[in-house]
Design an enzyme around this catalytic site. Sequence first.
Site, PDB file in Angstrom:
ATOM      1  CG  PHE A  12      -2.149   0.808   1.106  1.00 29.01           C
ATOM      2  CD1 PHE A  12      -3.030   0.433  -0.054  1.00 29.01           C
ATOM      3  CD2 PHE A  12      -2.693   1.698   1.978  1.00 29.01           C
ATOM      4  CE1 PHE A  12      -3.938   1.567   0.101  1.00 29.01           C
ATOM      5  CE2 PHE A  12      -3.542   2.232   2.083  1.00 29.01           C
ATOM      6  CZ  PHE A  12      -4.535   2.475   1.018  1.00 29.01           C
ATOM      7  CB  THR A 100       5.392  -6.191  -1.748  1.00 28.72           C
ATOM      8  OG1 THR A 100       5.815  -7.316  -2.596  1.00 28.72           O
ATOM      9  CG2 THR A 100       4.072  -6.368  -1.110  1.00 28.72           C
ATOM     10  CE  LYS A 129      11.031  -3.723 -12.640  1.00 29.82           C
ATOM     11  NZ  LYS A 129       9.835  -2.886 -12.403  1.00 29.82           N
ATOM     12  CB  VAL A 156       7.742  -4.030 -19.055  1.00 29.01           C
ATOM     13  CG1 VAL A 156       8.658  -3.606 -20.135  1.00 29.01           C
ATOM     14  CG2 VAL A 156       8.257  -5.576 -18.563  1.00 29.01           C
ATOM     15  N   GLY A 158       5.516   1.326 -18.304  1.00 27.62           N
ATOM     16  CA  GLY A 158       4.214   2.115 -17.594  1.00 27.62           C
ATOM     17  C   GLY A 158       3.195   2.558 -18.633  1.00 27.62           C
ATOM     18  N   GLY A 210      12.693  12.737  -7.651  1.00 29.80           N
ATOM     19  CA  GLY A 210      12.117  11.306  -7.325  1.00 29.80           C
ATOM     20  C   GLY A 210      11.735  10.346  -8.466  1.00 29.80           C
ATOM     21  CD  GLU A 213      13.449   1.292  -8.256  1.00 30.59           C
ATOM     22  OE1 GLU A 213      12.701   1.106  -7.203  1.00 30.59           O
ATOM     23  OE2 GLU A 213      12.735   0.539  -9.222  1.00 30.59           O
ATOM     24  CE  LYS A 228      11.337  -1.411 -15.709  1.00 34.04           C
ATOM     25  NZ  LYS A 228      11.565   0.072 -16.084  1.00 34.04           N
ATOM     26  N   GLY A 321       6.074   5.312 -13.326  1.00 34.49           N
ATOM     27  CA  GLY A 321       5.434   6.204 -12.710  1.00 34.49           C
ATOM     28  C   GLY A 321       4.125   5.434 -11.783  1.00 34.49           C
TER      29      GLY A 321
HETATM   30  N1  LIG Z   1       6.507   3.308  -8.602  1.00 31.08           N
HETATM   31  C1  LIG Z   1       6.627   2.841  -9.998  1.00 31.08           C
HETATM   32  O1  LIG Z   1       6.425   3.693 -10.731  1.00 31.08           O
HETATM   33  C2  LIG Z   1       6.497   1.429 -10.360  1.00 31.08           C
HETATM   34  C3  LIG Z   1       6.403   1.142 -11.760  1.00 31.08           C
HETATM   35  C4  LIG Z   1       6.232  -0.208 -12.256  1.00 31.08           C
HETATM   36  C5  LIG Z   1       6.470  -1.195 -11.186  1.00 31.08           C
HETATM   37  N2  LIG Z   1       6.472  -0.780  -9.814  1.00 31.08           N
HETATM   38  C6  LIG Z   1       6.879  -1.879  -8.899  1.00 31.08           C
HETATM   39  O2  LIG Z   1       5.380  -1.918  -8.279  1.00 31.08           O
HETATM   40  C7  LIG Z   1       5.752  -2.301  -6.732  1.00 31.08           C
HETATM   41  C8  LIG Z   1       5.308  -1.285  -5.900  1.00 31.08           C
HETATM   42  O3  LIG Z   1       6.056  -0.166  -6.207  1.00 31.08           O
HETATM   43  P1  LIG Z   1       5.806   1.300  -5.251  1.00 31.08           P
HETATM   44  O4  LIG Z   1       6.330   2.509  -5.946  1.00 31.08           O
HETATM   45  O5  LIG Z   1       4.366   1.411  -5.149  1.00 31.08           O
HETATM   46  O6  LIG Z   1       6.708   0.722  -3.944  1.00 31.08           O
HETATM   47  P2  LIG Z   1       6.405   1.361  -2.702  1.00 31.08           P
HETATM   48  O7  LIG Z   1       6.024   2.809  -2.563  1.00 31.08           O
HETATM   49  O8  LIG Z   1       7.805   1.251  -2.004  1.00 31.08           O
HETATM   50  O9  LIG Z   1       5.327   0.618  -2.033  1.00 31.08           O
HETATM   51  C9  LIG Z   1       5.628  -0.822  -1.337  1.00 31.08           C
HETATM   52  C10 LIG Z   1       4.433  -1.165  -0.358  1.00 31.08           C
HETATM   53  O10 LIG Z   1       4.811  -2.455   0.030  1.00 31.08           O
HETATM   54  C11 LIG Z   1       4.550  -2.358   1.343  1.00 31.08           C
HETATM   55  N3  LIG Z   1       5.348  -3.605   1.827  1.00 31.08           N
HETATM   56  C12 LIG Z   1       6.455  -3.786   2.192  1.00 31.08           C
HETATM   57  N4  LIG Z   1       6.918  -5.267   2.722  1.00 31.08           N
HETATM   58  C13 LIG Z   1       5.759  -5.597   2.769  1.00 31.08           C
HETATM   59  C14 LIG Z   1       5.269  -6.808   3.091  1.00 31.08           C
HETATM   60  N5  LIG Z   1       6.026  -7.766   3.737  1.00 31.08           N
HETATM   61  N6  LIG Z   1       3.897  -7.105   3.074  1.00 31.08           N
HETATM   62  C15 LIG Z   1       3.057  -6.182   2.732  1.00 31.08           C
HETATM   63  N7  LIG Z   1       3.288  -4.919   2.110  1.00 31.08           N
HETATM   64  C16 LIG Z   1       4.708  -4.681   2.316  1.00 31.08           C
HETATM   65  C17 LIG Z   1       5.439  -1.082   1.912  1.00 31.08           C
HETATM   66  O11 LIG Z   1       5.059  -1.100   3.086  1.00 31.08           O
HETATM   67  P3  LIG Z   1       5.327   0.300   3.688  1.00 31.08           P
HETATM   68  O12 LIG Z   1       4.206   1.721   3.263  1.00 31.08           O
HETATM   69  O13 LIG Z   1       5.014   0.140   5.273  1.00 31.08           O
HETATM   70  O14 LIG Z   1       6.519   0.724   3.394  1.00 31.08           O
HETATM   71  C18 LIG Z   1       4.718  -0.419   0.771  1.00 31.08           C
HETATM   72  O15 LIG Z   1       3.117  -0.099   1.127  1.00 31.08           O
HETATM   73  C19 LIG Z   1       7.254  -2.529  -6.718  1.00 31.08           C
HETATM   74  O16 LIG Z   1       7.685  -3.857  -6.877  1.00 31.08           O
HETATM   75  C20 LIG Z   1       8.004  -1.790  -7.812  1.00 31.08           C
HETATM   76  O17 LIG Z   1       8.953  -2.267  -8.417  1.00 31.08           O
HETATM   77  C21 LIG Z   1       6.659   0.633  -9.419  1.00 31.08           C
END
Ligand SMILES: NC(=O)c1ccc[n+]([C@@H]2O[C@H](COP(=O)([O-])OP(=O)(O)OC[C@H]3O[C@@H](n4cnc5c(N)ncnc54)[C@H](OP(=O)(O)O)[C@@H]3O)[C@@H](O)[C@H]2O)c1
Length: 342
Positions: A12, A100, A129, A156, A158, A210, A213, A228, A321
């Site tokens: 979340f 996650t 991924k 892969v 967005g 921002g 990573e 990817k 994003g």
């Molecule tokens: N952001 C992007 O643009 C993007 C694009 C493509 C793919 N992704 C992928 O999508 C996924 C999420 O990205 P994000 O940007 O949303 O990452 P994020 O902001 O770091 O969110 C990750 C979430 O996972 C939670 N988490 C950590 N350990 C956990 C556990 N054991 N059980 C349940 N939840 C847990 C975190 O908790 P806390 O809130 O407590 O830290 C956080 O709520 C990642 O794998 C990322 O590589 C992201």
Amino acid sequence: MIHRCGIVVAGFGNVGRSLVRLLLEKTSYLAERYRVDFSVLAVGDSSGFVYKREGFSREELEKLLQVPRGKVCESGLGSCTRCIDEVFDETLPDFLVELTPANYDTGEPGLTYMLRALKRGINIVTANKAPLVLKFRELMELASRRRVRIGFRATVFGGVPIIDVVRHLAAHKIRRITGILNATTNYILSRVFYDGLSLEQAVDEARKIGVMEANAALDLEGIDAAAKAVILANVAGLNVTLSDVSRKGITLVTMDDVKRCISENKVIKLVAEIDLENKCIVVEPRELPSSHDLAQVKYLLNAVLIETDLNTIFVKGIGGGPAETAINVLSELVELATSLPR
Ligand SMILES: NC(=O)c1ccc[n+]([C@@H]2O[C@H](COP(=O)([O-])OP(=O)(O)OC[C@H]3O[C@@H](n4cnc5c(N)ncnc54)[C@H](OP(=O)(O)O)[C@@H]3O)[C@@H](O)[C@H]2O)c1
């Protein structure tokens, strides 16, 4: 009749919250257009999961969105647990939405969540991924045995459903896929080549705005691009994991390389190349003439050149994003949900 579809959202953070906001915004549209109503049965962060068998109400989801990161279990909304099996047993969801953080050493916690979901016959949509690049075949085979689906379009590229493009080239024999798959390094190199920043300044800027990573090595050392590439390669028919990629990052690029390339009318790009004929994947900084299709791909854009026996396909679009990723997750949820037997 409206098809009610229960989802558990693991993770979340940026994407998880964007998804829940999007679901709230699109509820009536999805009901009207697709006759589907997604009910969020649980959300989880690093503190654990909160769940409600009947699903959270709109007001409760709005309250959850106000809860600070890492505190869903202190929200007082629903029952709380750290055990994913309890969540699944109590809520009986149709989908696990796995969002996650990507851990490329172990795949956890996403890998365990996905395996537990598949064993129970729960469909999955994921943007993470790591489990896929470590265990692509195992996960797909298990899904097939359990007759459930894994949607991973959001992993892969967005802004463009590139996985669907590659998947739907059935009449083509794909020979090679070459691409710029990491928006952060493309942004850094664009700022250096087109705007005159030093590599150090551009890296600092990427961090500040921002787009980097939290673990900068994932971008700078080419791990994200390699991940990817592994997913695209598997979709295109190879059976590979992250350890099969020969990888070098942009940390190898020096300002002397940059100056020489500019004088030779070239640019450096972090290129991922999947050679399907020789079954190999390379990620490395490459010097490209300015006229090359990939040299024209600037800042936060990604692009892929797909060479087949029939033609060459060029796809360009915005990289990741949270908002774009959540849109991809929701689109895939709708597609899978509307194809489930009712
Ligand atoms: N952001 C992007 O643009 C993007 C694009 C493509 C793919 N992704 C992928 O999508 C996924 C999420 O990205 P994000 O940007 O949303 O990452 P994020 O902001 O770091 O969110 C990750 C979430 O996972 C939670 N988490 C950590 N350990 C956990 C556990 N054991 N059980 C349940 N939840 C847990 C975190 O908790 P806390 O809130 O407590 O830290 C956080 O709520 C990642 O794998 C990322 O590589 C992201």
